[in-house]
Design a protein around this motif. Sequence first.
Motif, short mmCIF file in Angstrom:
data_model
loop_
_atom_site.label_atom_id
_atom_site.label_comp_id
_atom_site.label_asym_id
_atom_site.label_seq_id
_atom_site.Cartn_x
_atom_site.Cartn_y
_atom_site.Cartn_z
N SER A 197 -7.63 37.74 -12.32
CA SER A 197 -8.23 38.69 -13.26
C SER A 197 -8.56 37.96 -14.56
O SER A 197 -7.90 36.98 -14.92
CB SER A 197 -7.26 39.84 -13.53
N VAL A 217 -12.45 43.85 -19.07
CA VAL A 217 -11.44 43.32 -18.16
C VAL A 217 -11.95 43.42 -16.73
O VAL A 217 -12.28 44.50 -16.25
CB VAL A 217 -10.11 44.09 -18.30
N HIS A 219 -11.03 42.87 -12.82
CA HIS A 219 -9.91 42.68 -11.89
C HIS A 219 -10.31 41.65 -10.83
O HIS A 219 -11.37 41.75 -10.22
CB HIS A 219 -9.53 44.00 -11.23
N LEU A 237 -3.94 39.37 -26.83
CA LEU A 237 -4.27 38.48 -25.72
C LEU A 237 -4.44 37.04 -26.21
O LEU A 237 -3.93 36.10 -25.60
CB LEU A 237 -5.54 38.96 -25.03
N THR A 324 -0.82 44.76 -26.03
CA THR A 324 -1.73 44.28 -24.99
C THR A 324 -1.04 44.19 -23.64
O THR A 324 -1.61 44.55 -22.61
CB THR A 324 -2.28 42.89 -25.38
N ALA A 328 -2.08 46.17 -20.17
CA ALA A 328 -2.40 45.41 -18.96
C ALA A 328 -1.52 45.85 -17.79
O ALA A 328 -1.99 45.96 -16.65
CB ALA A 328 -2.22 43.91 -19.21
N LEU A 332 -4.33 48.91 -16.89
CA LEU A 332 -5.32 48.06 -16.23
C LEU A 332 -4.83 47.50 -14.90
O LEU A 332 -5.63 47.20 -14.01
CB LEU A 332 -5.72 46.90 -17.15
N ASP A 335 -3.48 41.12 -14.34
CA ASP A 335 -2.85 39.99 -15.03
C ASP A 335 -3.93 39.17 -15.73
O ASP A 335 -4.56 38.30 -15.13
CB ASP A 335 -2.09 39.12 -14.02
N ILE A 336 -4.16 39.47 -17.00
CA ILE A 336 -5.18 38.76 -17.79
C ILE A 336 -4.57 37.65 -18.63
O ILE A 336 -5.26 37.04 -19.46
CB ILE A 336 -5.93 39.75 -18.71
N ASP A 359 -1.01 41.44 -8.62
CA ASP A 359 -1.60 42.58 -9.33
C ASP A 359 -2.44 43.45 -8.39
O ASP A 359 -3.45 44.04 -8.76
CB ASP A 359 -2.40 42.15 -10.56
#
Length: 393
Positions: A197, A217, A219, A237, A324, A328, A332, A335-336, A359
């Motif tokens: 991601s 974002v 995925h 982030l 953040t 996440a 969301l 895993d950013i 994720d």
Amino acid sequence: MGNRKMCLLIISSLVFLLSGCWDQVNIEDRGFVVGISLDLLEKKGDDNYTLKKMEQIVVPAGLGGSMQGGGQQKAFTNITASGESIFEISRKFAAKTSKTPFYEHLKVIVVSEEIAKTPQLFESIMDVYIRNNEMRRSVKVVVSKDEAKNVLGVEPEAESLPAVYIDSVMEINSKTLDIFDPVEMGEIHQLLLTKSSYVIPRVIPEDNRVKNKGAAVIHGHTSKMVGVLTGNETVGLNLITKSNTGGYIKFEIEDRLMIYEVENTKSSIKIDVKDKDNITINIKIDAEGSIAEMFGSETLLKPERFKEIEKNVSKQIEKHARRTIEKAQQELNADIFEFDEKLKQRHYDKWQKIKDDWDQGENLFANCTINVSANAIVRGTGAVDKTKDTGNE
């Protein structure tokens, strides 16, 4: 007789040096494409779409400032066509211009949110350009909150080519904490292969300018946009994933606003994978900076005041990071933070067992315990240690 044969051999060899390039195209016949926008016109069914593409082509006469009919000629022209595939649209462009499209000077590709939110569509489009041997891996990719053609259609007064302007804006703004670094085609190629991601800068046109509007974002496994990070969430982030040399942190002491100018940040990440159902990730963020602005008359040179400032900055950094992380994990499910890459590098055997449930699937990432601690250091207070006083500096 031998000399004559030698001369004949040399002359025959020179013929190869005199031959021209078989695929040579005169520079006057090239259409230098500097920007591309892509919008979704219609979804006809599964994996069947109508796309609209706009290419921004340089007009050399406009760059030279030539005048036609009493007005200055534009340095670019925007050509639009639509179709069910990028290949089909490219063929339609051929009928609209006498120039052969040339992509080696392409600066930016703007993709609409509608395309980014459609499963697999963004990935398929990026794959087309990754395969193009004229496409440089340094081309920047951004997501547009509105129609992508509107972003590429801005006409800033100080710039003659909108695509070049957008490219410059992305480079300059990447020095701040609330804006994510530009993402290049080469990076996207790698991310598509690893199914990780990731985030892409998100922009919006406003008053013939382009403004950053958080980050989109994407995925990794669904290859679609699943949400947006706001400016403050992007700060969190960047503090976790980047070594920064710019930006600022706002905080308050006794209801007085202060600005901490960030000079450098560094994060260290440790992952405990002994229990796959209770993976623990510890993040430590170190920051160095100075007080850029303050309101009030109290001196900053007292040791206890310095410690209080550093404590408050550290708390603010932790707050940004936790906000953040919470989004996440809970919203969301992506895993950013590149934790997956660190697991692969440091705990390869364990990663092979859990990679299909990180994720996605069991979503182990969402159930991780993630701890954050920060340590901020104030290196200076500026030229004075008071902003409002009766004379002491």
